[in-house]
Design an enzyme around this catalytic site. Structure first.
Site, PDB file in Angstrom:
ATOM      1  N   SER A 294       0.826  -1.205   0.000  1.00 24.78           N
ATOM      2  CA  SER A 294       0.000   0.000   0.000  1.00 24.78           C
ATOM      3  C   SER A 294       0.863   1.259   0.000  1.00 24.78           C
ATOM      4  O   SER A 294       1.985   1.270   0.500  1.00 24.78           O
ATOM      5  CB  SER A 294      -0.912   0.021   1.231  1.00 24.78           C
ATOM      6  OG  SER A 294      -1.716  -1.132   1.295  1.00 24.78           O
TER       7      SER A 294
HETATM    8  N1  SAH Z   1      -0.993  -3.961   3.720  1.00 27.46           N
HETATM    9  C1  SAH Z   1      -0.427  -4.698   2.626  1.00 27.46           C
HETATM   10  C2  SAH Z   1      -1.388  -4.678   1.452  1.00 27.46           C
HETATM   11  C3  SAH Z   1      -1.243  -5.822   0.563  1.00 27.46           C
HETATM   12  S1  SAH Z   1      -2.442  -5.880  -0.743  1.00 27.46           S
HETATM   13  C4  SAH Z   1       0.887  -4.064   2.249  1.00 27.46           C
HETATM   14  O1  SAH Z   1       1.014  -2.851   2.392  1.00 27.46           O
HETATM   15  O2  SAH Z   1       1.784  -4.760   1.776  1.00 27.46           O
HETATM   16  C5  SAH Z   1      -3.732  -6.828  -0.002  1.00 27.46           C
HETATM   17  C6  SAH Z   1      -3.393  -8.204   0.467  1.00 27.46           C
HETATM   18  O3  SAH Z   1      -4.601  -8.831   0.877  1.00 27.46           O
HETATM   19  C7  SAH Z   1      -2.784  -9.127  -0.593  1.00 27.46           C
HETATM   20  O4  SAH Z   1      -1.582  -9.648  -0.101  1.00 27.46           O
HETATM   21  C8  SAH Z   1      -3.832 -10.213  -0.792  1.00 27.46           C
HETATM   22  O5  SAH Z   1      -3.270 -11.485  -1.072  1.00 27.46           O
HETATM   23  C9  SAH Z   1      -4.525 -10.196   0.553  1.00 27.46           C
HETATM   24  N2  SAH Z   1      -5.883 -10.742   0.566  1.00 27.46           N
HETATM   25  C10 SAH Z   1      -6.887 -10.584  -0.352  1.00 27.46           C
HETATM   26  N3  SAH Z   1      -7.994 -11.238   0.026  1.00 27.46           N
HETATM   27  C11 SAH Z   1      -7.702 -11.827   1.233  1.00 27.46           C
HETATM   28  C12 SAH Z   1      -8.437 -12.660   2.133  1.00 27.46           C
HETATM   29  N4  SAH Z   1      -9.695 -13.028   1.900  1.00 27.46           N
HETATM   30  N5  SAH Z   1      -7.804 -13.081   3.261  1.00 27.46           N
HETATM   31  C13 SAH Z   1      -6.526 -12.746   3.517  1.00 27.46           C
HETATM   32  N6  SAH Z   1      -5.786 -11.962   2.706  1.00 27.46           N
HETATM   33  C14 SAH Z   1      -6.362 -11.511   1.571  1.00 27.46           C
END
Ligand code: SAH
Length: 220
Positions: free
Chosen positions: A70
């Site tokens: 993010s």
């Molecule tokens: N806060 C993180 C954002 C990553 S993007 C950062 O800054 O790196 C969002 C993440 O949510 C991804 O890694 C994706 O695989 C995960 N995600 C999507 N749906 C999900 C679910 N149902 N349960 C757990 N993780 C999920």
């Protein structure tokens, strides 16, 4: 210990980090502890080495598996929105991704529980937090829409992938007066929303427009 993994962005890093903090302040991030957490965490360790020189720009960057780390502003805004009223003791994070938001939370609250559906991302994030010696985090490879019952209820829940609506199982894992910050919507239109557990019900506030990857079901 961090130095060993440092890809050598060297002298520019202090100045570029300070510039990022200034930008976040101008964008409306007021919480001194959130700003300090973002200033002090080495975001370049949470992206591929090839992207390390861009780690202190205020932008989202790819982390593989079609996912992104993010934008720093988003991490700061969500964290500030989560901590604004009372400091949560325990926080459930859904969507570990790179682990950067996890590290920010871990430096501000007593314990963080982080759930990710992509095993490889989860393992990488776990290693990064190990390098930073952040020991107050537990990880789970699972579909986070179901929360993490074992340690519920949580004072705070932070979701970094967008479901269409508030997942009921997550709301039910909020402690009394607990706060959840999450994006809601589809690819075309999303809002960051704050849900507070009040008495027998929930209060919902619209915070601002957002752009997150969709919340997916199942694991991979
Ligand atoms: N806060 C993180 C954002 C990553 S993007 C950062 O800054 O790196 C969002 C993440 O949510 C991804 O890694 C994706 O695989 C995960 N995600 C999507 N749906 C999900 C679910 N149902 N349960 C757990 N993780 C999920």
């Amino acid at each position: 210990m961090v130095g060993k993994m440092d890809p050598g962005i060297g002298m520019t890093s202090l100045r570029t980090r300070q510039r990022l903090i200034l930008r976040l302040r101008e964008a409306g991030i007021r919480s001194p502890e959130v700003l300090a957490a973002l200033r002090d965490l080495p975001r370049h360790l949470f992206v591929d080495e090839a992207l390390a020189s861009r780690a202190y720009e205020d932008s989202a960057l790819p982390i593989g598996h079609g996912q992104t780390i993010s934008q720093p502003y988003t991490v700061a805004f969500m964290t500030q929105s989560l901590l604004e009223r009372a400091r949560p003791d325990t926080v459930l994070e859904v969507g570990t991704g790179s682990g950067f938001q996890t590290a920010v939370l871990a430096s501000l609250v007593r314990r963080v529980y982080s759930v990710e559906r992509v095993r490889e991302l989860l393992e990488r994030a776990q290693r990064r937090l190990g390098v930073l010696q952040q020991r107050n985090v537990r990880f789970l490879h699972a579909d986070g829409a179901r929360g993490w019952l074992e340690y519920a209820p949580y004072d705070g829940i932070l979701v970094t992938a967008a479901p269409r609506g508030v997942p009921r199982m997550l709301a039910e894992q909020l402690a009394p007066d607990g706060v959840m910050v999450l994006p809601i919507g589809d690819a075309a239109r999303q809002m960051l929303v704050r849900v507070t557990r009040v008495g027998d019900g929930f209060e919902q506030e619209m915070l601002e427009a957002a752009s997150f990857v969709p919340m997916l079901t199942g694991i991979s």
